[in-house]
Design a protein around this motif. Sequence first.
Motif, PDB file in Angstrom:
ATOM      1  N   ARG A  82       0.836  -1.214   0.000  1.00 20.81           N
ATOM      2  CA  ARG A  82       0.000   0.000   0.000  1.00 20.81           C
ATOM      3  C   ARG A  82       0.865   1.256   0.000  1.00 20.81           C
ATOM      4  NH1 ARG A  82      -4.802  -1.305   4.369  1.00 20.81           N
ATOM      5  NH2 ARG A  82      -5.843  -2.869   3.117  1.00 20.81           N
ATOM      6  N   LEU A  83       1.913   1.231   0.799  1.00 21.92           N
ATOM      7  CA  LEU A  83       2.808   2.386   0.851  1.00 21.92           C
ATOM      8  C   LEU A  83       3.506   2.617  -0.490  1.00 21.92           C
ATOM      9  CD1 LEU A  83       4.279   1.897   4.419  1.00 21.92           C
ATOM     10  CD2 LEU A  83       2.803   3.770   3.644  1.00 21.92           C
ATOM     11  N   LYS A  84       3.888   1.536  -1.155  1.00 18.62           N
ATOM     12  CA  LYS A  84       4.496   1.670  -2.486  1.00 18.62           C
ATOM     13  C   LYS A  84       3.500   2.293  -3.469  1.00 18.62           C
ATOM     14  CE  LYS A  84       7.663  -2.245  -2.099  1.00 18.62           C
ATOM     15  NZ  LYS A  84       7.943  -3.611  -2.565  1.00 18.62           N
ATOM     16  N   ALA A  85       2.247   1.848  -3.393  1.00 22.92           N
ATOM     17  CA  ALA A  85       1.216   2.398  -4.287  1.00 22.92           C
ATOM     18  C   ALA A  85       0.994   3.879  -4.003  1.00 22.92           C
ATOM     19  CB  ALA A  85      -0.087   1.616  -4.133  1.00 22.92           C
ATOM     20  N   ILE A  86       1.011   4.248  -2.731  1.00 26.00           N
ATOM     21  CA  ILE A  86       0.851   5.669  -2.364  1.00 26.00           C
ATOM     22  C   ILE A  86       2.015   6.476  -2.920  1.00 26.00           C
ATOM     23  CG2 ILE A  86       0.901   7.294  -0.424  1.00 26.00           C
ATOM     24  CD1 ILE A  86      -0.742   5.196   1.158  1.00 26.00           C
ATOM     25  N   ALA A  87       3.235   5.972  -2.763  1.00 22.82           N
ATOM     26  CA  ALA A  87       4.415   6.681  -3.273  1.00 22.82           C
ATOM     27  C   ALA A  87       4.359   6.836  -4.788  1.00 22.82           C
ATOM     28  CB  ALA A  87       5.685   5.947  -2.853  1.00 22.82           C
ATOM     29  N   GLU A  88       3.945   5.780  -5.477  1.00 20.40           N
ATOM     30  CA  GLU A  88       3.823   5.864  -6.938  1.00 20.40           C
ATOM     31  C   GLU A  88       2.747   6.866  -7.342  1.00 20.40           C
ATOM     32  OE1 GLU A  88       3.101   1.808  -8.059  1.00 20.40           O
ATOM     33  OE2 GLU A  88       5.198   1.232  -7.754  1.00 20.40           O
ATOM     34  N   GLY A  89       1.624   6.853  -6.623  1.00 18.04           N
ATOM     35  CA  GLY A  89       0.552   7.821  -6.897  1.00 18.04           C
ATOM     36  C   GLY A  89       1.004   9.246  -6.656  1.00 18.04           C
ATOM     37  N   ASN A  90       1.776   9.440  -5.582  1.00 19.38           N
ATOM     38  CA  ASN A  90       2.291  10.776  -5.287  1.00 19.38           C
ATOM     39  C   ASN A  90       3.232  11.260  -6.384  1.00 19.38           C
ATOM     40  OD1 ASN A  90       0.872  10.905  -2.901  1.00 19.38           O
ATOM     41  ND2 ASN A  90       2.610  10.321  -1.625  1.00 19.38           N
ATOM     42  N   ALA A  91       4.102  10.366  -6.852  1.00 14.48           N
ATOM     43  CA  ALA A  91       5.029  10.739  -7.928  1.00 14.48           C
ATOM     44  C   ALA A  91       4.268  11.102  -9.194  1.00 14.48           C
ATOM     45  CB  ALA A  91       6.006   9.595  -8.192  1.00 14.48           C
ATOM     46  N   LYS A  92       3.236  10.327  -9.501  1.00 13.14           N
ATOM     47  CA  LYS A  92       2.428  10.607 -10.699  1.00 13.14           C
ATOM     48  C   LYS A  92       1.711  11.951 -10.557  1.00 13.14           C
ATOM     49  CE  LYS A  92      -1.271   8.863 -13.573  1.00 13.14           C
ATOM     50  NZ  LYS A  92      -2.398   7.964 -13.693  1.00 13.14           N
ATOM     51  N   GLN A  93       1.125  12.184  -9.386  1.00 14.67           N
ATOM     52  CA  GLN A  93       0.412  13.445  -9.178  1.00 14.67           C
ATOM     53  C   GLN A  93       1.382  14.629  -9.229  1.00 14.67           C
ATOM     54  OE1 GLN A  93      -1.985  13.543  -5.643  1.00 14.67           O
ATOM     55  NE2 GLN A  93      -3.034  15.400  -6.249  1.00 14.67           N
ATOM     56  N   TRP A  94       2.573  14.465  -8.691  1.00 16.58           N
ATOM     57  CA  TRP A  94       3.589  15.520  -8.727  1.00 16.58           C
ATOM     58  C   TRP A  94       3.927  15.863 -10.178  1.00 16.58           C
ATOM     59  CZ3 TRP A  94       5.647  17.967  -4.490  1.00 16.58           C
ATOM     60  CH2 TRP A  94       6.738  18.801  -4.710  1.00 16.58           C
ATOM     61  N   ASP A  95       4.138  14.815 -10.987  1.00 13.21           N
ATOM     62  CA  ASP A  95       4.438  15.031 -12.408  1.00 13.21           C
ATOM     63  C   ASP A  95       3.276  15.717 -13.125  1.00 13.21           C
ATOM     64  OD1 ASP A  95       6.933  13.874 -12.124  1.00 13.21           O
ATOM     65  OD2 ASP A  95       6.320  11.920 -12.910  1.00 13.21           O
ATOM     66  N   GLU A  96       2.049  15.318 -12.798  1.00 11.56           N
ATOM     67  CA  GLU A  96       0.878  15.943 -13.416  1.00 11.56           C
ATOM     68  C   GLU A  96       0.791  17.420 -13.065  1.00 11.56           C
ATOM     69  OE1 GLU A  96      -2.370  13.492 -12.122  1.00 11.56           O
ATOM     70  OE2 GLU A  96      -1.973  11.969 -13.647  1.00 11.56           O
ATOM     71  N   ILE A  97       1.101  17.772 -11.838  1.00 12.16           N
ATOM     72  CA  ILE A  97       1.096  19.174 -11.424  1.00 12.16           C
ATOM     73  C   ILE A  97       2.148  19.944 -12.213  1.00 12.16           C
ATOM     74  CG2 ILE A  97       1.621  20.764  -9.523  1.00 12.16           C
ATOM     75  CD1 ILE A  97       0.362  18.597  -7.640  1.00 12.16           C
TER      76      ILE A  97
END
Length: 150
Positions: A82-97
């Motif tokens: 779950r933590l890995k998925a959160i980190a990946e989601g955060n990286a994706k959202q950061w890139d989208e921003i």
Amino acid sequence: LTCTMARGRNNNRTSHGDGGGAIHSANMAINKEQEYKEGVKKLQNRATMTAELLTEGGEIETFLMEADPDNAEGFLLAQRNRLKAIAEGNAKQWDEIENFVQAVKDVRGDVQRQNQSSASAAGGEGEGEAAAAGADDPPDYERSIQAVEK
């Protein structure tokens, strides 16, 4: 007889005409970049703290392995995933921003260049049809939108 004109939205070309409203909106979005990223930073900080608690050989793992050895390993694995998925989601959202802000900067630059071209064409009548035709070409927003969708 004197007639004064009301200052309506079409009379104030410096703030709203010639893309002034678009430039203002773009500047507001660009200035909020850090605000957009703040939520991602907070979530990532919490995930990092949780990950540190769940490290292999750490106190929580040791406690769980002693308390419930049959279920501890599966539980820890699920939480780490779950933590890995959160980190990946955060990286994706950061890139989208970052892509969104870059696209807004590109659009703002296109509008500013178009305004300068329009001003040059209006001020330098007789410079040819190419300058006037270039001033009428709309900016390529599709390119900017595609950058956001990546």
